[in-house]
Design a protein around this motif. Structure first.
Motif, PDB file in Angstrom:
ATOM      1  N   GLY A  69      10.566  34.850  -5.579  1.00 39.42           N
ATOM      2  CA  GLY A  69      11.329  36.010  -5.992  1.00 39.42           C
ATOM      3  C   GLY A  69      11.882  35.890  -7.395  1.00 39.42           C
ATOM      4  O   GLY A  69      11.554  34.981  -8.155  1.00 39.42           O
ATOM      5  N   GLY A  70      12.713  36.841  -7.743  1.00 39.96           N
ATOM      6  CA  GLY A  70      13.257  36.919  -9.092  1.00 39.96           C
ATOM      7  C   GLY A  70      12.369  37.777  -9.983  1.00 39.96           C
ATOM      8  O   GLY A  70      11.247  38.146  -9.613  1.00 39.96           O
ATOM      9  N   PRO A  71      12.837  38.112 -11.178  1.00 38.97           N
ATOM     10  CA  PRO A  71      12.119  39.045 -12.047  1.00 38.97           C
ATOM     11  C   PRO A  71      10.692  38.645 -12.392  1.00 38.97           C
ATOM     12  O   PRO A  71       9.843  39.518 -12.575  1.00 38.97           O
ATOM     13  CB  PRO A  71      13.000  39.089 -13.310  1.00 38.97           C
ATOM     14  CG  PRO A  71      14.365  38.729 -12.827  1.00 38.97           C
ATOM     15  CD  PRO A  71      14.139  37.730 -11.738  1.00 38.97           C
ATOM     16  N   ASP A  72      10.406  37.348 -12.493  1.00 41.46           N
ATOM     17  CA  ASP A  72       9.065  36.919 -12.881  1.00 41.46           C
ATOM     18  C   ASP A  72       8.130  36.712 -11.695  1.00 41.46           C
ATOM     19  O   ASP A  72       6.944  36.437 -11.877  1.00 41.46           O
ATOM     20  CB  ASP A  72       9.135  35.635 -13.722  1.00 41.46           C
ATOM     21  CG  ASP A  72       9.746  35.897 -15.089  1.00 41.46           C
ATOM     22  OD1 ASP A  72       9.186  36.736 -15.824  1.00 41.46           O
ATOM     23  OD2 ASP A  72      10.781  35.295 -15.400  1.00 41.46           O
ATOM     24  N   MET A  73       8.655  36.815 -10.497  1.00 45.93           N
ATOM     25  CA  MET A  73       7.834  36.773  -9.283  1.00 45.93           C
ATOM     26  C   MET A  73       8.270  37.906  -8.368  1.00 45.93           C
ATOM     27  O   MET A  73       8.513  37.721  -7.179  1.00 45.93           O
ATOM     28  CB  MET A  73       7.973  35.414  -8.593  1.00 45.93           C
ATOM     29  CG  MET A  73       7.398  34.258  -9.387  1.00 45.93           C
ATOM     30  SD  MET A  73       7.377  32.688  -8.480  1.00 45.93           S
ATOM     31  CE  MET A  73       9.126  32.289  -8.479  1.00 45.93           C
ATOM     32  N   ALA A  74       8.332  39.101  -8.951  1.00 45.47           N
ATOM     33  CA  ALA A  74       8.914  40.243  -8.251  1.00 45.47           C
ATOM     34  C   ALA A  74       7.977  40.842  -7.211  1.00 45.47           C
ATOM     35  O   ALA A  74       8.413  41.267  -6.139  1.00 45.47           O
ATOM     36  CB  ALA A  74       9.326  41.310  -9.262  1.00 45.47           C
TER      37      ALA A  74
ATOM     38  N   SER B  85      -5.795  32.164  -5.558  1.00 42.11           N
ATOM     39  CA  SER B  85      -4.352  31.990  -5.546  1.00 42.11           C
ATOM     40  C   SER B  85      -3.562  33.277  -5.388  1.00 42.11           C
ATOM     41  O   SER B  85      -2.432  33.255  -4.894  1.00 42.11           O
ATOM     42  CB  SER B  85      -3.910  31.321  -6.857  1.00 42.11           C
ATOM     43  OG  SER B  85      -4.218  32.158  -7.969  1.00 42.11           O
ATOM     44  N   GLY B  86      -4.122  34.396  -5.840  1.00 41.16           N
ATOM     45  CA  GLY B  86      -3.314  35.585  -5.997  1.00 41.16           C
ATOM     46  C   GLY B  86      -2.423  35.440  -7.226  1.00 41.16           C
ATOM     47  O   GLY B  86      -2.487  34.441  -7.951  1.00 41.16           O
ATOM     48  N   TRP B  87      -1.586  36.444  -7.459  1.00 38.61           N
ATOM     49  CA  TRP B  87      -0.732  36.385  -8.656  1.00 38.61           C
ATOM     50  C   TRP B  87       0.527  37.210  -8.452  1.00 38.61           C
ATOM     51  O   TRP B  87       0.654  37.983  -7.517  1.00 38.61           O
ATOM     52  CB  TRP B  87      -1.481  36.870  -9.889  1.00 38.61           C
ATOM     53  CG  TRP B  87      -1.985  38.294  -9.816  1.00 38.61           C
ATOM     54  CD1 TRP B  87      -1.313  39.438 -10.139  1.00 38.61           C
ATOM     55  CD2 TRP B  87      -3.291  38.709  -9.386  1.00 38.61           C
ATOM     56  NE1 TRP B  87      -2.108  40.544  -9.932  1.00 38.61           N
ATOM     57  CE2 TRP B  87      -3.333  40.125  -9.475  1.00 38.61           C
ATOM     58  CE3 TRP B  87      -4.435  38.039  -8.932  1.00 38.61           C
ATOM     59  CZ2 TRP B  87      -4.463  40.879  -9.128  1.00 38.61           C
ATOM     60  CZ3 TRP B  87      -5.549  38.790  -8.583  1.00 38.61           C
ATOM     61  CH2 TRP B  87      -5.560  40.186  -8.700  1.00 38.61           C
ATOM     62  N   TYR B  88       1.471  36.998  -9.394  1.00 38.58           N
ATOM     63  CA  TYR B  88       2.726  37.732  -9.383  1.00 38.58           C
ATOM     64  C   TYR B  88       2.797  38.711 -10.554  1.00 38.58           C
ATOM     65  O   TYR B  88       2.245  38.461 -11.624  1.00 38.58           O
ATOM     66  CB  TYR B  88       3.908  36.771  -9.500  1.00 38.58           C
ATOM     67  CG  TYR B  88       4.224  36.019  -8.232  1.00 38.58           C
ATOM     68  CD1 TYR B  88       4.857  36.653  -7.163  1.00 38.58           C
ATOM     69  CD2 TYR B  88       3.924  34.666  -8.113  1.00 38.58           C
ATOM     70  CE1 TYR B  88       5.168  35.956  -6.000  1.00 38.58           C
ATOM     71  CE2 TYR B  88       4.225  33.963  -6.955  1.00 38.58           C
ATOM     72  CZ  TYR B  88       4.851  34.617  -5.907  1.00 38.58           C
ATOM     73  OH  TYR B  88       5.147  33.934  -4.763  1.00 38.58           O
ATOM     74  N   PHE B  89       3.526  39.798 -10.303  1.00 38.54           N
ATOM     75  CA  PHE B  89       3.881  40.755 -11.345  1.00 38.54           C
ATOM     76  C   PHE B  89       5.383  40.712 -11.596  1.00 38.54           C
ATOM     77  O   PHE B  89       6.174  40.499 -10.674  1.00 38.54           O
ATOM     78  CB  PHE B  89       3.577  42.195 -10.905  1.00 38.54           C
ATOM     79  CG  PHE B  89       2.128  42.538 -10.710  1.00 38.54           C
ATOM     80  CD1 PHE B  89       1.332  42.896 -11.789  1.00 38.54           C
ATOM     81  CD2 PHE B  89       1.577  42.559  -9.430  1.00 38.54           C
ATOM     82  CE1 PHE B  89       0.003  43.264 -11.592  1.00 38.54           C
ATOM     83  CE2 PHE B  89       0.257  42.943  -9.230  1.00 38.54           C
ATOM     84  CZ  PHE B  89      -0.541  43.285 -10.320  1.00 38.54           C
TER      85      PHE B  89
END
Length: 216
Positions: free
Chosen positions: A52-57, A147-151
Motif C-alpha cells: 500500500g501507500g501512494p507508490d503501491m496504490a 510479477s504483475g506491477w503497481y500503479f
C-alpha cells in the motif's frame, strides 16, 4: 494500447496464518470505485510496511498468467477469480514485457502511472496452499518474471468493470516491467543498469534506494 477492465477488486484484512492477517483475497466490486492517493476506496492492506501507500496504490496481475499457473499447479479454483493474486485490476492481453516504468494509463476518469514491479511474497503460496501444491510459486515468479506491477494515482477519479484502461503515455521506453523486475528482484542487473534505476524519477523511491544500495 487499450483494454477492458473485466473487474475491479478490493479486499479487507482477515485472519490468514495464525496471528497474521492479510487482504490478499480481493473480490470484484459492483458500480463505480474511487481511485485515491493511497488506492481504491475502500481497499485494505494488512501490513502497511510492505504494501500500500501512494507508490503501491493499485495492483494489476495479468489475467493471461492464470493459464500458465493452471499448467504449473493444476486447476485450482482460485484461478477462476480475477483477484487470485491480490490484484485490484483484472485485464487480459497485457503483460509485463508490454509496459514500462512510468507508463500512464487512463482508467475511467482516473490517471495511473506504473511505479514498480510487484515483489512476490510467501502469502501467495500460503493462499494457494489449500487449493493445490503451491510450493515453489514464489521462485517460479522470480524465474519467469510473472510479477504483475503497481500503479500510483496521478489524478483521482473513478471507474467500474467494463470501462476501458488505455495507455496514454509511454514512460521509460527502455525499461519494461520485465526488465526492472529482473534487475531489482531477480538480481540480474549490471552496474550501469543500477545507476540508471537509482536515478529514475518514475520508479518508486523504495526501489531507487534498493538500486543505490546494490551499488554500494
Amino acid at each position: 494500447m487499450k483494454h477492458t477492465l473485466e473487474a475491479i477488486c478490493t479486499g479487507t484484512a482477515r485472519p490468514f496464518n495464525g496471528a497474521e492477517t492479510s487482504a490478499i483475497a480481493k473480490r470484484p466490486r459492483e458500480g463505480l470505485v474511487q481511485f485515491l492517493k493511497d488506492g481504491l476506496a475502500p481497499d485494505e492492506q494488512a501490513d502497511r510496511r510492505v504494501h500500500g501507500g501512494p507508490d503501491m496504490a493499485v495492483h494489476l496481475y495479468p489475467l493471461d498468467h492464470h493459464g500458465f499457473w493452471r499448467e504449473q499447479i493444476g486447476p485450482a479454483a482460485l484461478l477462476d477469480e480475477p483477484g487470485a493474486f491480490g490484484s485490484n485490476l483484472a485485464v487480459r492481453a497485457i503483460t509485463e514485457d508490454q509496459v514500462h516504468i512510468g507508463d500512464r494509463f487512463k482508467v475511467g476518469t482516473a490517471l495511473l502511472e506504473i511505479s514498480q514491479p510487484r515483489q512476490p511474497c510467501w502469502k501467495i503460496e500460503h493462499r494457494f496452499s489449500s487449493h493445490c501444491d503451491a510450493k515453489g510459486m514464489v521462485s517460479t515468479i522470480v524465474k519467469t518474471g510473472r510479477s504483475g506491477w503497481y500503479f500510483r494515482v496521478i489524478e483521482f477519479g473513478e471507474a467500474m468493470a467494463g470501462d476501458a484502461i488505455e495507455r496514454v503515455e509511454i514512460g521509460e521506453a527502455g525499461w519494461s516491467v520485465t526488465r526492472a523486475f529482473a534487475a531489482l528482484m531477480a538480481g540480474k542487473a549490471s552496474r550501469e543498469e543500477l545507476i540508471e534505476l537509482s536515478k529514475m524519477p518514475a520508479l518508486s523511491p523504495k526501489l531507487r534506494a534498493r538500486a543505490e544500495a546494490k551499488l554500494a
